[in-house]
Structure formats: structure tokens, C-alpha cells
Design an enzyme around this catalytic site. Structure first.
Site, mmCIF file in Angstrom:
data_model
loop_
_atom_site.group_PDB
_atom_site.id
_atom_site.type_symbol
_atom_site.label_atom_id
_atom_site.label_comp_id
_atom_site.label_asym_id
_atom_site.label_seq_id
_atom_site.Cartn_x
_atom_site.Cartn_y
_atom_site.Cartn_z
ATOM 1 N N ASP A 42 0.840 -1.198 0.000
ATOM 2 C CA ASP A 42 0.000 0.000 0.000
ATOM 3 C C ASP A 42 0.880 1.255 0.000
ATOM 4 O OD1 ASP A 42 -2.080 1.847 0.435
ATOM 5 O OD2 ASP A 42 -3.150 0.444 1.701
ATOM 6 N N ASP A 43 0.806 2.039 -1.061
ATOM 7 C CA ASP A 43 1.577 3.286 -1.194
ATOM 8 C C ASP A 43 3.079 3.033 -1.342
ATOM 9 O OD1 ASP A 43 -0.883 4.438 -0.808
ATOM 10 O OD2 ASP A 43 -0.344 5.553 0.995
ATOM 11 N N CYS A 80 -5.887 3.580 -3.720
ATOM 12 C CA CYS A 80 -6.016 2.339 -2.959
ATOM 13 C C CYS A 80 -7.212 1.488 -3.385
ATOM 14 C CB CYS A 80 -6.135 2.650 -1.466
ATOM 15 S SG CYS A 80 -4.732 3.526 -0.752
ATOM 16 N N ARG A 84 -7.665 -2.077 -5.929
ATOM 17 C CA ARG A 84 -8.146 -3.352 -5.408
ATOM 18 C C ARG A 84 -9.311 -3.880 -6.233
ATOM 19 N NH1 ARG A 84 -5.358 -3.341 -0.426
ATOM 20 N NH2 ARG A 84 -4.283 -1.345 -0.531
ATOM 21 N N LYS A 123 -5.884 -5.842 4.249
ATOM 22 C CA LYS A 123 -6.774 -4.701 4.056
ATOM 23 C C LYS A 123 -7.778 -4.994 2.939
ATOM 24 C CE LYS A 123 -6.396 -0.042 2.073
ATOM 25 N NZ LYS A 123 -5.522 1.136 1.878
ATOM 26 N N HIS A 125 -11.018 -2.660 2.182
ATOM 27 C CA HIS A 125 -11.268 -1.318 1.635
ATOM 28 C C HIS A 125 -12.351 -1.298 0.555
ATOM 29 C CE1 HIS A 125 -9.298 2.826 0.533
ATOM 30 N NE2 HIS A 125 -10.377 2.957 1.278
ATOM 31 N N HIS A 203 1.556 2.458 4.054
ATOM 32 C CA HIS A 203 0.546 3.510 4.176
ATOM 33 C C HIS A 203 0.636 4.166 5.561
ATOM 34 C CE1 HIS A 203 -3.446 5.363 4.351
ATOM 35 N NE2 HIS A 203 -3.684 5.025 3.092
ATOM 36 N N ASP A 309 -0.501 -0.818 -4.804
ATOM 37 C CA ASP A 309 -1.772 -0.276 -5.285
ATOM 38 C C ASP A 309 -1.633 1.113 -5.908
ATOM 39 O OD1 ASP A 309 -1.354 1.186 -2.978
ATOM 40 O OD2 ASP A 309 -3.214 0.615 -1.998
ATOM 41 N N ASN A 310 -0.553 1.813 -5.622
ATOM 42 C CA ASN A 310 -0.285 3.123 -6.225
ATOM 43 C C ASN A 310 1.114 3.547 -5.836
ATOM 44 O OD1 ASN A 310 -2.684 3.800 -3.870
ATOM 45 N ND2 ASN A 310 -0.635 4.609 -3.506
ATOM 46 N N LYS A 351 0.814 9.412 -5.812
ATOM 47 C CA LYS A 351 -0.486 8.773 -5.632
ATOM 48 C C LYS A 351 -1.611 9.728 -6.041
ATOM 49 C CE LYS A 351 -3.344 6.978 -1.792
ATOM 50 N NZ LYS A 351 -3.312 6.599 -0.361
#
Length: 567
Positions: A42-43, A80, A84, A123, A125, A203, A309-310, A351
Site C-alpha cells: 500500500d503506497d 487504494c 483493489r 486490508k 477497503h 501507508h 496499489d499506487n 499517488k
């Protein structure tokens, strides 16, 4: 329906028909279905792993890359939740029905009928719970982010609320603990398994474990200019892009490290140490998982895919406890724009932006029994998270349904990457559509059209200019017009996006700035929200207006020009 729409629909329908026809065969020469492990961070910035240029210690992922292959143009959605959706559904986020997934099926819903045990840890989300979308086992949090030590009230275990322990808990570790439990259950069932492991790290809040953090303290005192230069140099040494790539220069909204106040440098160095420690911990926990899989004799026929994810997050919203160590559970540090720039080396932006810094991230594939490529290979062609579902269906020999109860399925947007795994070239693919909020883009062959928050379209030839430094829009208005029309056609008729996301971009440009990027006004008060108290906000505003007694750098508000007058 005009010809452009008809061609687009036929192309997407053909992809969906091929995937659903049952003609897709497993790529593994042994004929055994592979176990499948999909890992999502994540990130994570493009250069945040050692094998992509980082100084951060990621030996387990580096070994995975050395024995498998890496993509250098693997795209996500720059955000994010939408990443997904695309990963799980093989569709653009809006096309799939956003977080509801009401116009899609998911990877576990495709693989379970083919005999797979399906599990997720991490996660979510999205709407509802993973157990509502084909996962037979689930542990993790339904929220988009949480405290790494204290969690939140959205933790679930197999559909039921799960109480986070008061002590001895850390999310990155707990997710792998439960993943290992799920794998043991799959082995007891004697089924091939699909495990989706979705880390929250790195993240924000930046909350590393104490031992990990202390290992990195002091390493980032040299600052973001030096770290970015070192990462670019390492990328060249690795021949990561197969050719020389000119790095994007430091943007105006990030000051040179040497111009920061000493206390700001100290704060930022600690912040980057926290980032690095959290990434290091992800690698350590993956090492624990890989050792377990290897000890069971499963690693050879386990297809491992690793993504983010980014790109790195620049949003410096609020930090609590900047004068305390980040491993205290009540300390929550936010993201840093300056370090996001360094972490996305050699690209521009971050992002949520559809420039390469927002959408291009590490992608590693490891599968000794199935890959026919040379170990350590680099794939320089574009691919996207929407390609994951059709790829996994093909290698598992699973059918992709064209109907599902209470859902209206749309055609797949992705294509199978199995030809790449087999050592062949990927046939030409449909354009890659890029959209989050007001940030837009389209990748079609070597051409990329991109807009920063609905500002005028910019055009880049990524074969010649991977870091998007030379805007060719004025030189090729016909390409801009063609691709813009294509973007709008897909947005309206494939994504079925709301009207506000289909409006034309602006005709005049402005400063490319964001109100939540870091404000470097001195000290540790870099938050875009100007501190937690009225006094803090007043002090930050005074400094930004030109009080440089502490070595602060004056800064204009977004959308204005800074004018400094001397007495």
C-alpha cells in the site's frame, strides 16, 4: 453507435468470450494447478525495493525478482480502493461497479469452482466483506487504514468481528500469522490454494516496529536529493529500463534539502527512517511466508505476484507526536511530499496522479515450474492490474463466468499475461484507461495522454520519454484529439462513469499544486493542515507569509504566485 464505439465493444467482448470459453489452458507444463499467492502493498513507491533501486533492505523480494521476472511498466489506478477493484475483478474500477463490485466477479469466485481453496489476509477497503465475494477464509481490517499497533473496530475473522489484542500486536506481522494458518487449512483439504495478502504498509500512519526503525535512524540525514540521485544511479547500474532514462528534476514545490531548516531536516530524516523500516518489515514477514511455502515443497509450483496499489503518497495531513518515537502506539506520523518524490524515482508526481509516479510501481512474478523466461528477466511492455484475473484464470485452467446471481457482468478489461510467462511477446492490447477523480490518462501503445486534475491534456511518447519531461501536445494536436475522444468514449460507454468525470479538461493551465502536499515552513510543522492547534496554524501562516527568522522558505498558496518584496 459510431465506429469507435462498435470497435471498442467488439474488442472487449472478444476478450471476455475468449476468457469464458473454457479454452484457456494451464501454463504449467506438469499439468498441475499452481498454488497462487498475490501480494499487494500500500503506497509503495516505484524505487522502494532494492531490486528497483532502493537502499532499503528487501533481500527476500530481491531474491524473488532474481529468480523470476520484473515489470518496468506495470500500472495500477493511482489509488487504494480502485486498484483493489481492478485487481480482483479484471475491470476498470467504475466499470466493475466501484467498491460494490456489482458488475463483476472476483478472482476467488473464478478459482473456487476450479478446485481452489481461497483465502485473504489484510486490508479490504471495499463494500461488505471478502467472505461475501468468494473468499472462504479472511482475516484483516475492512477499513482503508488503521493504527498498526491498536487496529480498529473493522477487524474480521471469517466474517465475524475480531478483537485486536491490547498488547503484542502489529498488523504486518498478524496478517502473515493468519495467512500461514489459512495455508495449513488448505493443505489439510488437499487443495491448491489462492492466497491474497494485502498489506497496509507502508501507508500512513508511519508506525514502524522499534527494532526496525532504529536500524534506519541516521541513514537519511543526507536528504532526499542525495537519496534520489543514489536510487537513479542504482537503477542505471541494474539496467532497469534497458536504456538510459532521464530522471525528472525536483519540482518547485519541494525545496532542496540544503535549504530546509535544521529541525525540518531532522524531522524528515526520521520520517524516511520510519518508511524504510515499515517496508523492511514487509520483506521480513514475506521471508517468513516464503520459508514456510518452501519447507512444504510448494515454492516451485507456486505462482507469486507482487504489486503495489499506487505510487508513494504525498499527502502530509496530520502528524501527532513528532517529538516522540514512531513506535509508540499513540504516535501517528503522516506522509511526506519530499520523500514521495524520492521514493518514486525517476518519475514525476504521486499517488492519485496519473503520471508515472502515481501509476507505475514494482511488479514481480516468481514461478519456477511455470516461467519460461530467463531468471531475472525484465519486461518493458505495459501491463495493468486488470490483467491479473484473466492471467490467473488461464494458468489455473479456470472458466470466467459471463453471468452471476444479482450482478450484471461487464466484459473484462484486462488481458492474460500468460504469453509473457511462456517467454513470448504479449500481443497488442486495448488502451489502458486511467482515471481517479479529476486526474486522467490513457496509454495507447507508446503514446500517453495525461491530465493533472483536469488541466489541459499533456502528451508524451513513453518509448522516448519515460519520465514525461517533454510535452508533445502542441506538436501533435491530432493525436491529442484522437486519444481524448477515445478516453471519453471509454469513460462513458465502458466505465459508465458519472457525468462529472466525463467533462472536458480545461483549456488553460495553472500551477500544478495540491493543498495537502507538505508545507516546508520550518520545524516539524510540515502538515498541510497547519498543525493541530490555533497557535500552530497561526505560527505556520506567519512563517509562510515571509517570517524566515528560523530559516523557513516562503511559500505561495496553491493557485497563486509568490511575490517577495524587500523593505
Amino acid at each position: 453507435m459510431n465506429n469507435n464505439k462498435l470497435s471498442l465493444f467488439l474488442c472487449l467482448a472478444l476478450l471476455g468470450d475468449l476468457a469464458a470459453s473454457g479454452t484457456l489452458q494451464a501454463a504449467n507444463a506438469s499439468g498441475r494447478q499452481p498454488n497462487i499467492l498475490v501480494i499487494l502493498t500500500d503506497d509503495l513507491g516505484f524505487s522502494d525495493l532494492g531490486c528497483y533501486g532502493a537502499e532499503i533492505e528487501t533481500p527476500h523480494l530481491d531474491r524473488l525478482a532474481a529468480g523470476g521476472l520484473r515489470f518496468t511498466q506495470f500500472y495500477n489506478t493511482a489509488k487504494c480502493h480502485s486498484s483493489r477493484v481492478s485487481l480482483l475483478s479484471g475491470r476498470w474500477c467504475r466499470q466493475a461497479g466501484d467498491e460494490s463490485l456489482r458488475r463483476a466477479v472476483t478472482i476467488p469466485e473464478v478459482l473456487a469452482p476450479a478446485g481452489y481453496f481461497t483465502a485473504m489476509s489484510g486490508k479490504w477497503h471495499l463494500d461488505k466483506q471478502p467472505t461475501d465475494f468468494g473468499f472462504q477464509r479472511y482475516f484483516g481490517h475492512l477499513s482503508g487504514a488503521c493504527n498498526y499497533y491498536k487496529g480498529d473496530n473493522t477487524f474480521r475473522l471469517n466474517g465475524q468481528p475480531w478483537q485486536v489484542p491490547a498488547t503484542e500486536f502489529y498488523t504486518t506481522v498478524a496478517k502473515v500469522d493468519h495467512a500461514l494458518t489459512f495455508l495449513n487449512e488448505a493443505r489439510a483439504e488437499k487443495q491448491p490454494w489462492f492466497l491474497y495478502l494485502a498489506f497496509n504498509a507502508p501507508h500512513a500512519p508511519l508506525q514502524p516496529l522499534e527494532a526496525d526503525y532504529k536500524r534506519y535512524l541516521g541513514r537519511y540525514d543526507v536528504g532526499w536529493d542525495a537519496i534520489r540521485a543514489a536510487r537513479v544511479a542504482k537503477q542505471r547500474q541494474l539496467d532497469l529500463f534497458g536504456r538510459d532514462v532521464e530522471p525528472a528534476p525536483r519540482p518547485d514545490h519541494i525545496p532542496p534539502w540544503s535549504a530546509l531548516a535544521p529541525e525540518t531536516r531532522a524531522w524528515e530524516a526520521r520520517r524516511m527512517a520510519a518508511y524504510a523500516a515499515m517496508i523492511d518489515r514487509v520483506d521480513q514477514e514475506l521471508g517468513r511466508l516464503f520459508r514456510d511455502i518452501d519447507s512444504r515443497g510448494e515454492l516451485d509450483n507456486t505462482l507469486v505476484l507482487f504489486f503495489s496499489d499506487n505510487g508513494a503518497c504525498p499527502y502530509d495531513r496530520r502528524s501527532i507526536g513528532t517529538d516522540r518515537p514512531p513506535y509508540e502506539p499513540d504516535v501517528t506520523w503522516s506522509d511526506s511530499t519530499g520523500w514521495a518524490w524520492a521514493r518514486n524515482s525517476p518519475f514525476r508526481y504521486y499517488k492519485q496522479n496519473q503520471f508515472e509516479g502515481g501509476i507505475a510501481t514494482p511488479a514481480i512474478v516468481h514461478w519456477p515450474a511455470g516461467l519460461k523466461t530467463r531468471p531475472g528477466s525484465l519486461v518493458h511492455g505495459p501491463a495493468h492490474l486488470v490483467d491479473v484475473l484473466p492471467t490467473l484464470a488461464e494458468v489455473a485452467g479456470a472458466d470466467i463466468p459471463n453471468s452471476w446471481p444479482e450482478r450484471e457482468l461487464t466484459p473484462l478489461a484486462g488481458v492474460s499475461l500468460a504469453p509473457i510467462f511462456a517467454g513470448a511477446e504479449l500481443p497488442s492490447r486495448p488502451p489502458i484507461h486511467l482515471l481517479f477523480s479529476t486526474d486522467r490518462g490513457l496509454r495507447d501503445g507508446d503514446w500517453k495522454l495525461v491530465s493533472f486534475r483536469s488541466q489541459p491534456w499533456e502528451l508524451y511518447n513513453l518509448a522516448e520519454d519515460r519520465t514525461e519531461l517533454r510535452n508533445l501536445a502542441a506538436e501533435h494536436p491530432e493525436i491529442v484529439a484522437r486519444m481524448a475522444n477515445q478516453w471519453h468514449e471509454m469513460t462513458a460507454h465502458v466505465l459508465q462513469a458519472p457525468a462529472k468525470e466525463q467533462t472536458p479538461v480545461g483549456t488553460t493551465g495553472a500551477e500544478q499544486q495540491h493543498r495537502e502536499w507538505s508545507v516546508y515552513t520550518g520545524g516539524a510543522s510540515t502538515s498541510s493542515r497547519m498543525g493541530d492547534t490555533a497557535a500552530g496554524r497561526k505560527k505556520a501562516a506567519k512563517t509562510a507569509a515571509g517570517d524566515s527568522s528560523r530559516g523557513a522558505i516562503p511559500r505561495a498558496r496553491a493557485g497563486t504566485k509568490l511575490k517577495i518584496q524587500t523593505p
